[in-house]
Scaffold this active site. Structure first.
Site, PDB file in Angstrom:
ATOM      1  CE  LYS A   1      -4.069  -2.004   2.231  1.00 58.35           C
ATOM      2  NZ  LYS A   1      -5.061  -1.900   3.299  1.00 58.35           N
TER       3      LYS A   1
ATOM      4  CG  ASP B   1      -8.017   0.385   3.557  1.00 61.17           C
ATOM      5  OD1 ASP B   1      -8.851  -0.447   3.164  1.00 61.17           O
ATOM      6  OD2 ASP B   1      -6.784   0.190   3.505  1.00 61.17           O
TER       7      ASP B   1
HETATM    8  P1  NAP Z   1       0.382  -2.787   9.782  1.00 58.06           P
HETATM    9  O1  NAP Z   1       0.630  -1.563   8.994  1.00 58.06           O
HETATM   10  O2  NAP Z   1       1.378  -3.889   9.764  1.00 58.06           O
HETATM   11  O3  NAP Z   1       0.146  -2.326  11.311  1.00 58.06           O
HETATM   12  C1  NAP Z   1       0.030  -3.253  12.337  1.00 58.06           C
HETATM   13  C2  NAP Z   1      -0.357  -2.568  13.620  1.00 58.06           C
HETATM   14  O4  NAP Z   1      -0.540  -3.574  14.615  1.00 58.06           O
HETATM   15  C3  NAP Z   1       0.725  -1.622  14.161  1.00 58.06           C
HETATM   16  O5  NAP Z   1       0.108  -0.586  14.870  1.00 58.06           O
HETATM   17  C4  NAP Z   1       1.507  -2.543  15.108  1.00 58.06           C
HETATM   18  O6  NAP Z   1       2.186  -1.856  16.141  1.00 58.06           O
HETATM   19  C5  NAP Z   1       0.369  -3.354  15.693  1.00 58.06           C
HETATM   20  N1  NAP Z   1       0.817  -4.634  16.219  1.00 58.06           N
HETATM   21  C6  NAP Z   1       1.322  -5.673  15.516  1.00 58.06           C
HETATM   22  N2  NAP Z   1       1.606  -6.694  16.354  1.00 58.06           N
HETATM   23  C7  NAP Z   1       1.272  -6.258  17.602  1.00 58.06           C
HETATM   24  C8  NAP Z   1       1.357  -6.859  18.895  1.00 58.06           C
HETATM   25  N3  NAP Z   1       1.815  -8.088  19.058  1.00 58.06           N
HETATM   26  N4  NAP Z   1       0.936  -6.137  19.950  1.00 58.06           N
HETATM   27  C9  NAP Z   1       0.454  -4.889  19.784  1.00 58.06           C
HETATM   28  N5  NAP Z   1       0.362  -4.266  18.586  1.00 58.06           N
HETATM   29  C10 NAP Z   1       0.768  -4.964  17.510  1.00 58.06           C
HETATM   30  O7  NAP Z   1      -0.991  -3.485   9.342  1.00 58.06           O
HETATM   31  P2  NAP Z   1      -2.305  -2.765   8.789  1.00 58.06           P
HETATM   32  O8  NAP Z   1      -2.331  -2.823   7.319  1.00 58.06           O
HETATM   33  O9  NAP Z   1      -2.437  -1.444   9.453  1.00 58.06           O
HETATM   34  O10 NAP Z   1      -3.440  -3.754   9.313  1.00 58.06           O
HETATM   35  C11 NAP Z   1      -3.768  -3.802  10.682  1.00 58.06           C
HETATM   36  C12 NAP Z   1      -5.005  -4.673  10.889  1.00 58.06           C
HETATM   37  O11 NAP Z   1      -6.139  -4.081  10.255  1.00 58.06           O
HETATM   38  C13 NAP Z   1      -4.858  -6.066  10.286  1.00 58.06           C
HETATM   39  O12 NAP Z   1      -5.467  -6.982  11.153  1.00 58.06           O
HETATM   40  C14 NAP Z   1      -5.624  -5.966   8.995  1.00 58.06           C
HETATM   41  O13 NAP Z   1      -6.136  -7.209   8.558  1.00 58.06           O
HETATM   42  C15 NAP Z   1      -6.755  -5.029   9.406  1.00 58.06           C
HETATM   43  N6  NAP Z   1      -7.349  -4.328   8.263  1.00 58.06           N
HETATM   44  C16 NAP Z   1      -8.655  -4.575   8.006  1.00 58.06           C
HETATM   45  C17 NAP Z   1      -9.276  -3.920   6.959  1.00 58.06           C
HETATM   46  C18 NAP Z   1     -10.713  -4.199   6.700  1.00 58.06           C
HETATM   47  O14 NAP Z   1     -11.200  -3.862   5.606  1.00 58.06           O
HETATM   48  N7  NAP Z   1     -11.434  -4.780   7.642  1.00 58.06           N
HETATM   49  C19 NAP Z   1      -8.553  -3.008   6.156  1.00 58.06           C
HETATM   50  C20 NAP Z   1      -7.208  -2.760   6.460  1.00 58.06           C
HETATM   51  C21 NAP Z   1      -6.613  -3.434   7.521  1.00 58.06           C
HETATM   52  P3  NAP Z   1       3.682  -1.280  15.934  1.00 58.06           P
HETATM   53  O15 NAP Z   1       3.527   0.036  15.256  1.00 58.06           O
HETATM   54  O16 NAP Z   1       4.200  -1.171  17.302  1.00 58.06           O
HETATM   55  O17 NAP Z   1       4.400  -2.295  15.097  1.00 58.06           O
END
Ligand code: NAP
Length: 315
Positions: free
Chosen positions: A90, A126
């Site tokens: 992205k 999103d």
């Molecule tokens: P990302 O950029 O990799 O961000 C991950 C986030 O989760 C960061 O804030 C990270 O914290 C945190 N994190 C990861 N492991 C963790 C842990 N063990 N404990 C606490 N925090 C943790 O991923 P993303 O694209 O933003 O996606 C995040 C979530 O949203 C995913 O589950 C994804 O499937 C979901 N999502 C859903 C939709 C939908 O349409 N429903 C759309 C987009 C995303 P740090 O900054 O400290 O690493």
């Protein structure tokens, strides 16, 4: 519709006419990601395309990070109409976009590409998808809410925070495992919280540490809790919030939708709070993407039905 392969690859794009010969309707839209095989977007978008009688189908293409430039080039050459972009591309895709829509520019991430007149347009659906999902699920507007956002440092968290700020939410509390990211985002958004809205005894925008006591205090002044972390997808994941922190008046939106009832949603239920998973965000970002591609509203009931069926088949 003649069903396509589950997943195509970038080398497949090099021999596309041969590989897709006779495939009807022709594949002209795709979701790209790494991994991409579990994406629920194809059944949802194909339902919309069929319902609108558009002669195109939507497929999955597995694109590894080093294949991204080649993939974009091929999509342009092959006359694709558009592409959805998912993890991990992205942000990486932004340099390949000729024209970035303002929201995508601000977020610094793109999940929808439109190919038109040899140009590439980039959007982020999103953020508006989340806004629509909250309207759909809870009949609320971001502008009326005090929101606590967990995972504010990630891509989806940043998109959510920027949408909350753009919609002038009452209050925004940012929480992230790596606190510096939430603090930086709070500083960036602070100017948007300096109007005359009142929030009582607490700051309208804040970054708070991910600690039980700090969260317990903040949650007294919160209406909506959003989980934008990756936590909840695996059974072994630690809990996002312990159940006693959740109060019956809280609305809980978990962006995770697999499994359908995450530990966070289970905790919300135990506390008598309303909670829903992120399937509706997936639906509404898909609706927004369709509108970017075709400048018209797709059939929401068809997309919703196809998405529900596909999600149920995966669980
Ligand atoms: P990302 O950029 O990799 O961000 C991950 C986030 O989760 C960061 O804030 C990270 O914290 C945190 N994190 C990861 N492991 C963790 C842990 N063990 N404990 C606490 N925090 C943790 O991923 P993303 O694209 O933003 O996606 C995040 C979530 O949203 C995913 O589950 C994804 O499937 C979901 N999502 C859903 C939709 C939908 O349409 N429903 C759309 C987009 C995303 P740090 O900054 O400290 O690493």
């Amino acid at each position: 519709m003649q069903s396509s392969r589950d997943v195509y690859t970038v080398p497949d794009l090099d021999q596309w006419p041969a590989i897709t010969v006779g495939l009807q309707p022709p594949p002209r839209l795709a979701v790209i990601g790494d991994p991409v095989e579990h994406s629920l977007s194809p059944p949802m978008q194909n339902a919309a395309l069929q319902s609108a009688r558009i002669d195109a189908q939507y497929v999955r293409v597995h694109v590894k990070p080093d294949e991204l430039p080649q993939a974009i080039q091929r999509f342009k050459e092959l006359g694709f109409l558009g592409v959805n972009v998912t993890i991990p591309h992205k942000t990486a895709v932004v340099p390949f976009v000729d024209e970035l829509e303002p929201m995508a520019k601000r977020i610094g991430a793109v999940n929808t590409l439109l190919f038109e007149d040899r140009r590439v347009f980039g959007f982020n659906s999103d953020a508006p998808g989340l806004r629509q999902a909250l309207r759909d699920e809870f009949s609320v507007d971001l502008g009326d809410l005090r929101i606590l956002l967990l995972g504010a440092g990630g891509g989806a968290g940043r998109a959510a925070a920027i949408q909350c700020a753009s919609d002038h939410c009452e209050r925004l509390v940012l929480v992230n495992r790596t606190p510096e990211k939430a603090e930086a985002l709070a500083r960036e958004l602070a100017p948007e919280f300096q109007d005359s809205k009142l929030s009582g005894p607490v700051d309208r925008i804040a970054a708070v540490p991910w600690e039980e006591n700090a969260l317990a205090e903040e949650l007294n002044y919160i209406d909506l809790i959003i989980n934008a972390t990756n936590l909840g997808m695996k059974r072994t994941d630690p809990e996002v919030l312990s159940a006693p922190l959740i109060q019956p008046h809280h609305l809980v939106y978990d962006m995770v939708y697999r499994p359908p009832k995450t530990r966070l949603l289970q905790a919300a239920e135990e506390q008598g709070a309303r909670g829903v998973n992120g399937l509706s965000m997936l639906l509404w970002q898909g609706i927004e993407s369709f509108e970017y591609w075709f400048a018209r509203r797709p059939s929401v009931p068809s997309m919703r039905k196809a998405l529900r069926e596909a999600a149920a088949a995966f669980t």
